[in-house]
Design a protein around this motif. Structure first.
Motif, PDB file in Angstrom:
ATOM      1  N   MET A 167       0.841  -1.194   0.000  1.00 26.57           N
ATOM      2  CA  MET A 167       0.000   0.000   0.000  1.00 26.57           C
ATOM      3  C   MET A 167       0.880   1.250   0.000  1.00 26.57           C
ATOM      4  SD  MET A 167      -3.066   1.449   0.191  1.00 26.57           S
ATOM      5  CE  MET A 167      -4.214   0.174   0.748  1.00 26.57           C
ATOM      6  N   ILE A 168       0.512   2.227  -0.826  1.00 26.94           N
ATOM      7  CA  ILE A 168       1.213   3.499  -0.905  1.00 26.94           C
ATOM      8  C   ILE A 168       0.297   4.592  -0.379  1.00 26.94           C
ATOM      9  CG2 ILE A 168       2.309   5.162  -2.455  1.00 26.94           C
ATOM     10  CD1 ILE A 168       2.608   2.735  -4.438  1.00 26.94           C
ATOM     11  N   LEU A 169       0.793   5.407   0.536  1.00 24.19           N
ATOM     12  CA  LEU A 169       0.032   6.536   1.055  1.00 24.19           C
ATOM     13  C   LEU A 169       0.456   7.808   0.331  1.00 24.19           C
ATOM     14  CD1 LEU A 169      -1.899   7.871   3.133  1.00 24.19           C
ATOM     15  CD2 LEU A 169       0.103   8.163   4.622  1.00 24.19           C
ATOM     16  N   VAL A 170      -0.526   8.554  -0.192  1.00 24.07           N
ATOM     17  CA  VAL A 170      -0.284   9.840  -0.836  1.00 24.07           C
ATOM     18  C   VAL A 170      -0.971  10.919  -0.014  1.00 24.07           C
ATOM     19  CG1 VAL A 170      -0.581  11.235  -2.907  1.00 24.07           C
ATOM     20  CG2 VAL A 170      -0.153   8.771  -3.115  1.00 24.07           C
ATOM     21  N   THR A 171      -0.186  11.787   0.630  1.00 17.85           N
ATOM     22  CA  THR A 171      -0.788  12.920   1.331  1.00 17.85           C
ATOM     23  C   THR A 171      -1.011  14.051   0.329  1.00 17.85           C
ATOM     24  OG1 THR A 171       1.236  14.106   1.953  1.00 17.85           O
ATOM     25  CG2 THR A 171       0.563  12.251   3.353  1.00 17.85           C
ATOM     26  N   GLY A 172      -1.972  14.906   0.648  1.00 16.42           N
ATOM     27  CA  GLY A 172      -2.326  15.944  -0.319  1.00 16.42           C
ATOM     28  C   GLY A 172      -2.994  15.364  -1.548  1.00 16.42           C
ATOM     29  N   SER A 173      -3.757  14.295  -1.353  1.00 14.57           N
ATOM     30  CA  SER A 173      -4.329  13.549  -2.485  1.00 14.57           C
ATOM     31  C   SER A 173      -5.436  14.289  -3.209  1.00 14.57           C
ATOM     32  CB  SER A 173      -4.850  12.190  -1.996  1.00 14.57           C
ATOM     33  OG  SER A 173      -5.734  12.352  -0.901  1.00 14.57           O
ATOM     34  N   ALA A 174      -5.927  15.399  -2.634  1.00 14.47           N
ATOM     35  CA  ALA A 174      -6.930  16.200  -3.325  1.00 14.47           C
ATOM     36  C   ALA A 174      -6.307  17.389  -4.045  1.00 14.47           C
ATOM     37  CB  ALA A 174      -7.981  16.702  -2.334  1.00 14.47           C
ATOM     38  N   GLY A 175      -4.987  17.544  -3.941  1.00 16.06           N
ATOM     39  CA  GLY A 175      -4.303  18.650  -4.587  1.00 16.06           C
ATOM     40  C   GLY A 175      -3.968  18.358  -6.033  1.00 16.06           C
ATOM     41  N   ARG A 176      -3.392  19.347  -6.708  1.00 21.23           N
ATOM     42  CA  ARG A 176      -3.103  19.230  -8.131  1.00 21.23           C
ATOM     43  C   ARG A 176      -2.207  18.034  -8.429  1.00 21.23           C
ATOM     44  NH1 ARG A 176      -1.046  23.723  -8.590  1.00 21.23           N
ATOM     45  NH2 ARG A 176      -2.576  24.982  -9.705  1.00 21.23           N
ATOM     46  N   VAL A 177      -1.032  17.980  -7.786  1.00 15.43           N
ATOM     47  CA  VAL A 177      -0.098  16.885  -8.046  1.00 15.43           C
ATOM     48  C   VAL A 177      -0.582  15.601  -7.393  1.00 15.43           C
ATOM     49  CG1 VAL A 177       2.288  16.097  -7.794  1.00 15.43           C
ATOM     50  CG2 VAL A 177       1.823  18.505  -8.278  1.00 15.43           C
ATOM     51  N   GLY A 178      -1.110  15.700  -6.178  1.00 15.50           N
ATOM     52  CA  GLY A 178      -1.553  14.502  -5.462  1.00 15.50           C
ATOM     53  C   GLY A 178      -2.615  13.728  -6.207  1.00 15.50           C
ATOM     54  N   ARG A 179      -3.610  14.421  -6.726  1.00 12.36           N
ATOM     55  CA  ARG A 179      -4.674  13.752  -7.490  1.00 12.36           C
ATOM     56  C   ARG A 179      -4.100  13.020  -8.693  1.00 12.36           C
ATOM     57  NH1 ARG A 179     -10.117  15.733  -7.295  1.00 12.36           N
ATOM     58  NH2 ARG A 179     -10.196  15.586  -9.561  1.00 12.36           N
ATOM     59  N   ALA A 180      -3.169  13.683  -9.383  1.00  9.14           N
ATOM     60  CA  ALA A 180      -2.594  13.081 -10.584  1.00  9.14           C
ATOM     61  C   ALA A 180      -1.707  11.886 -10.242  1.00  9.14           C
ATOM     62  CB  ALA A 180      -1.791  14.132 -11.348  1.00  9.14           C
ATOM     63  N   VAL A 181      -0.988  11.963  -9.128  1.00  4.88           N
ATOM     64  CA  VAL A 181      -0.161  10.839  -8.698  1.00  4.88           C
ATOM     65  C   VAL A 181      -1.035   9.647  -8.324  1.00  4.88           C
ATOM     66  CG1 VAL A 181       1.363  10.022  -6.849  1.00  4.88           C
ATOM     67  CG2 VAL A 181       1.844  12.193  -7.987  1.00  4.88           C
ATOM     68  N   VAL A 182      -2.099   9.894  -7.583  1.00  6.96           N
ATOM     69  CA  VAL A 182      -3.009   8.814  -7.212  1.00  6.96           C
ATOM     70  C   VAL A 182      -3.582   8.155  -8.459  1.00  6.96           C
ATOM     71  CG1 VAL A 182      -5.255   8.308  -6.157  1.00  6.96           C
ATOM     72  CG2 VAL A 182      -3.584   9.711  -4.932  1.00  6.96           C
ATOM     73  N   ALA A 183      -4.006   8.955  -9.429  1.00 11.23           N
ATOM     74  CA  ALA A 183      -4.570   8.403 -10.663  1.00 11.23           C
ATOM     75  C   ALA A 183      -3.534   7.556 -11.401  1.00 11.23           C
ATOM     76  CB  ALA A 183      -5.066   9.533 -11.560  1.00 11.23           C
ATOM     77  N   ALA A 184      -2.285   8.025 -11.447  1.00 10.29           N
ATOM     78  CA  ALA A 184      -1.238   7.275 -12.145  1.00 10.29           C
ATOM     79  C   ALA A 184      -0.956   5.949 -11.451  1.00 10.29           C
ATOM     80  CB  ALA A 184       0.033   8.118 -12.225  1.00 10.29           C
ATOM     81  N   LEU A 185      -0.915   5.946 -10.136  1.00  4.69           N
ATOM     82  CA  LEU A 185      -0.660   4.717  -9.391  1.00  4.69           C
ATOM     83  C   LEU A 185      -1.812   3.719  -9.577  1.00  4.69           C
ATOM     84  CD1 LEU A 185       0.765   6.256  -6.101  1.00  4.69           C
ATOM     85  CD2 LEU A 185       2.030   4.846  -7.727  1.00  4.69           C
ATOM     86  N   ARG A 186      -3.023   4.209  -9.536  1.00  4.92           N
ATOM     87  CA  ARG A 186      -4.173   3.311  -9.716  1.00  4.92           C
ATOM     88  C   ARG A 186      -4.222   2.765 -11.138  1.00  4.92           C
ATOM     89  NH1 ARG A 186      -8.270   6.998  -6.050  1.00  4.92           N
ATOM     90  NH2 ARG A 186      -7.678   6.069  -4.054  1.00  4.92           N
ATOM     91  N   ALA A 187      -3.796   3.575 -12.101  1.00  2.00           N
ATOM     92  CA  ALA A 187      -3.758   3.105 -13.488  1.00  2.00           C
ATOM     93  C   ALA A 187      -2.771   1.958 -13.652  1.00  2.00           C
ATOM     94  CB  ALA A 187      -3.394   4.251 -14.427  1.00  2.00           C
ATOM     95  N   GLU A 188      -1.746   1.929 -12.803  1.00  2.00           N
ATOM     96  CA  GLU A 188      -0.769   0.843 -12.818  1.00  2.00           C
ATOM     97  C   GLU A 188      -1.225  -0.359 -11.993  1.00  2.00           C
ATOM     98  OE1 GLU A 188       2.908   2.455 -11.449  1.00  2.00           O
ATOM     99  OE2 GLU A 188       3.260   3.652 -13.252  1.00  2.00           O
TER     100      GLU A 188
END
Length: 327
Positions: A1-22
């Motif tokens: 499991m990977i934790l992303v803080t700031g997941s509702a922010g500009r970069v955080g949202r995009a990082v979460v989406a990229a990780l889930r796409a993988e």
């Protein structure tokens, strides 16, 4: 499991989406829901229980969340979130066996707006002149302490200024609106209480919407890095996974800075708006930050040049205008 803080922010949202796409397991932590679905915890770094819940079963942390403000009333909150909150998260991560902790710092630790030499490398002196920059430098020191004294791998990324491409031609966007459009710049300076600057800007208003070419008191156009969110995501994922990232500090941003004198004619051609020139008091913004270390060490390659970003910005602007006309 990977934790992303700031997941509702500009970069955080995009990082979460990229990780889930993988297909990777990811959990978000933010003060507000991201609205993207998936597992997330709505809470603050100031809340020890929220931090504990967020770290359950986590092997890597991408600490992208922070609080940024220029208001004097927000100073205590900024230190509580960015310094005490980072310390709380680091301590808990270390205690729960997190393997790697990636910390999003900022070019304000140098600071980029007062460089002692160019290009700015990771060896530049660290002398922040903003409270936000100071909180980020203190956060870096906490990260380095854990790297020295514990077994958790840490990575520090000094973020460039980041924008979604669609924001570049949006007068209402938080950063690009005031940066490239005159009237949003006036409103911004009024909100900051900078009445003299607001008056200067008003004196340049030509009675219709316009772009602004910002220059310093010696008429030197501003120059700074503006990095596409998609390139920032690529760099964050390298910091998460690359073996050579452990223990490292890296500038993360575009290859080249944006010269406003070259950019503004392009914006004008795309929007059809005129440009006014404003010479601001002081040295102005003029810097070039090197990303050579992250390119050579981790293989980072910035893909989204300003011209490519502008192509996306034009499409987004057309969609906004068409929607407004339908309404």
């Amino acid at each position: 499991m990977i934790l992303v803080t700031g997941s509702a922010g500009r970069v955080g949202r995009a990082v979460v989406a990229a990780l889930r796409a993988e297909g990777r397991a990811v959990r978000g932590l933010d003060l507000r829901p991201s609205g993207t679905g998936g597992e997330e915890i709505v809470g603050s770094f100031e809340d020890a229980q929220a931090v504990a819940n967020a770290l359950e079963g986590v092997r890597a942390v991408l600490h992208l969340g922070a609080f940024m403000s220029w208001a004097a009333l927000d100073r205590d909150r900024m230190f509580e979130v960015n310094v005490a909150g980072t310390r709380r998260l680091l301590n808990a991560a270390s205690e729960t066996g997190v393997r790697r902790f990636v910390f999003a710092s900022s070019g304000e630790v140098y600071p980029e707006n007062r460089p002692e030499f160019l290009p700015i490398t990771e060896d530049h002196p660290l002398r922040p002149n903003s409270l936000y920059g100071l909180t980020k430098l203190l956060g870096e020191e906490l990260v380095r302490f854990h790297q020295r004294t514990g077994s958790m791998e840490t990575v520090i990324l000094r973020f460039s200024h980041t924008q979604d491409a669609e924001e570049l031609l949006d007068e209402e966007s938080f950063f690009s609106g005031p940066r490239f459009f005159l009237r949003p710049r006036i409103r911004q300076q009024l909100s900051f209480g900078n009445l003299a600057i607001a008056d200067l800007l008003r004196s340049r208003d030509i009675g219709e919407p316009s772009h602004i070419l910002a220059r310093n008191e010696n008429s030197r156009p501003f120059r700074m890095h503006i990095t596409d969110t998609r390139d920032m995501v690529a760099g964050v994922l390298l910091a998460l996974d690359h073996p050579k990232a452990a223990g490292g500090t890296f500038n993360l941003g575009a290859d080249e800075p944006v010269d406003f004198a070259a950019l503004l004619p392009k914006l004008c051609a795309l929007t059809g708006l005129p440009t006014v020139t404003v010479d601001f008091p002081g040295d102005g913004v003029y810097y070039h930050t090197s990303n050579e270390r992250i390119r050579n060490t981790l293989g980072f390659e910035a893909q989204w040049t300003m011209d490519r970003m502008l192509d996306d910005a034009v499409a987004a602007r057309r969609q906004r205008i068409a929607k407004e006309r339908r309404l």
